[in-house]
Design an enzyme around this catalytic site. Structure first.
Site, PDB file in Angstrom:
ATOM      1  N   SER A   1      -6.771 -11.045  -3.572  1.00 24.85           N
ATOM      2  CA  SER A   1      -8.059 -11.058  -3.948  1.00 24.85           C
ATOM      3  C   SER A   1      -8.740 -12.103  -5.063  1.00 24.85           C
ATOM      4  O   SER A   1      -7.855 -12.333  -5.804  1.00 24.85           O
ATOM      5  CB  SER A   1      -8.458  -9.682  -4.377  1.00 24.85           C
ATOM      6  OG  SER A   1      -8.191  -8.632  -3.114  1.00 24.85           O
TER       7      SER A   1
HETATM    8  N1  SAH Z   1      -4.187  -6.024  -3.092  1.00 31.76           N
HETATM    9  C1  SAH Z   1      -3.790  -7.266  -2.339  1.00 31.76           C
HETATM   10  C2  SAH Z   1      -5.036  -8.178  -1.616  1.00 31.76           C
HETATM   11  C3  SAH Z   1      -4.761  -7.412  -0.228  1.00 31.76           C
HETATM   12  S1  SAH Z   1      -5.728  -8.296   1.180  1.00 31.76           S
HETATM   13  C4  SAH Z   1      -3.528  -8.060  -3.697  1.00 31.76           C
HETATM   14  O1  SAH Z   1      -3.430  -7.631  -4.851  1.00 31.76           O
HETATM   15  O2  SAH Z   1      -2.936  -9.317  -3.406  1.00 31.76           O
HETATM   16  C5  SAH Z   1      -5.551  -7.111   2.424  1.00 31.76           C
HETATM   17  C6  SAH Z   1      -4.202  -6.627   2.596  1.00 31.76           C
HETATM   18  O3  SAH Z   1      -4.392  -5.541   3.678  1.00 31.76           O
HETATM   19  C7  SAH Z   1      -3.493  -7.711   3.754  1.00 31.76           C
HETATM   20  O4  SAH Z   1      -2.363  -8.078   3.193  1.00 31.76           O
HETATM   21  C8  SAH Z   1      -3.477  -7.081   5.121  1.00 31.76           C
HETATM   22  O5  SAH Z   1      -2.197  -7.478   5.760  1.00 31.76           O
HETATM   23  C9  SAH Z   1      -3.142  -5.502   4.579  1.00 31.76           C
HETATM   24  N2  SAH Z   1      -3.607  -4.488   5.712  1.00 31.76           N
HETATM   25  C10 SAH Z   1      -4.654  -4.690   6.659  1.00 31.76           C
HETATM   26  N3  SAH Z   1      -4.408  -3.406   7.372  1.00 31.76           N
HETATM   27  C11 SAH Z   1      -3.453  -2.601   6.677  1.00 31.76           C
HETATM   28  C12 SAH Z   1      -3.138  -1.349   7.204  1.00 31.76           C
HETATM   29  N4  SAH Z   1      -3.517  -0.843   8.072  1.00 31.76           N
HETATM   30  N5  SAH Z   1      -2.225  -0.986   6.263  1.00 31.76           N
HETATM   31  C13 SAH Z   1      -1.631  -1.559   5.325  1.00 31.76           C
HETATM   32  N6  SAH Z   1      -2.079  -2.835   4.970  1.00 31.76           N
HETATM   33  C14 SAH Z   1      -3.000  -3.186   5.561  1.00 31.76           C
END
Ligand code: SAH
Length: 221
Positions: free
Chosen positions: A64
């Site tokens: 992010s």
């Molecule tokens: N917090 C992260 C950014 C996350 S981007 C950071 O600091 O870098 C959102 C993430 O959520 C992606 O990696 C995606 O694969 C994941 N995601 C999507 N659906 C999900 C689910 N049901 N359970 C766990 N992760 C999920």
């Protein structure tokens, strides 16, 4: 270009001026984590630019934009010793900052659904010296009941609503932040939920654009 440490300090100053960083604790946590270690190699030089960047996965994963972390962690008010759950590990950067905030007396659990992203996050956290973060490969819409209850929860992907299992895993006094709304360029509402026993409140912090949450209570994958 100046070194990463200097760029990090400049970013922190910028976010203090903008009002994203409000507390000394969040300032110190952000200053403690080298964001460059959580970037895809190709984008490492841009670690302190104010925008999200792609990370390994199936094309939908990002680290992010860096201001989203103070925007999330200031209202969650994480304290040493607290139990924190993150849904969507991504790069692992958010988990590392949370680890700084709850410190070694607390607990950080983070769940990632994409195996390639999960491996990337684990490597990054190890490289950066965060060996006591619980990184779980699985569907985060189910939460992680094994280590519940949680004092604070951050969902870092756009969700149609708060997945019911996550509500059930929240402590009596707890907070949750999630971008609620359809994925896409129109954005979602970043909502803060506060639970006080049987009571709860909800307020919108700002509009945001996050990648979609998939899984059982997410959007169709
Ligand atoms: N917090 C992260 C950014 C996350 S981007 C950071 O600091 O870098 C959102 C993430 O959520 C992606 O990696 C995606 O694969 C994941 N995601 C999507 N659906 C999900 C689910 N049901 N359970 C766990 N992760 C999920």
């Amino acid at each position: 270009m100046s070194g990463f440490t200097e760029q990090r300090q400049r970013m922190v100053d910028r976010y203090k001026r903008a009002g994203y960083i409000k507390s000394k604790r969040v300032e110190e946590a952000i200053n403690a984590v080298p964001r460059e270690l959580f970037m895809d190699k190709r984008y490492r030089d841009y670690a302190y630019h104010d925008q999200p960047f792609p990370i390994p996965g199936d094309g939908r994963q990002t680290i992010s934009a860096p201001y989203m972390y103070p925007v999330t962690y200031e209202p969650l008010k994480l304290q040493p010793g607290q139990r924190f759950l993150e849904i969507g590990t991504g790069s692992g950067y958010g988990a590392a900052i949370a680890r700084e905030l709850v410190d070694s007396s607390g607990l950080v659990v983070t769940v990632e659904i994409n195996p390639e992203t999960y491996r990337f996050a684990r490597e990054n956290l190890t490289k950066a010296g965060y060996n006591d973060v619980e990184v779980i490969l699985g569907d985060g819409t189910l939460g992680y009941p094994e280590l519940a209850p949680y004092d604070a929860v951050s969902i870092t992907a756009s969700t149609p609503d708060i997945p019911p299992p996550i509500y059930q895993q929240m402590a009596q006094q707890s907070r949750l932040i999630a971008p609620v709304g359809n994925p896409g360029h129109y954005g979602q509402d970043l909502l803060l939920y506060e639970r006080f026993g049987a009571e709860s409140s909800k307020r919108k912090l700002m509009s945001v654009v996050y990648v979609p949450l998939i899984g059982k209570y997410g959007f169709p994958g």
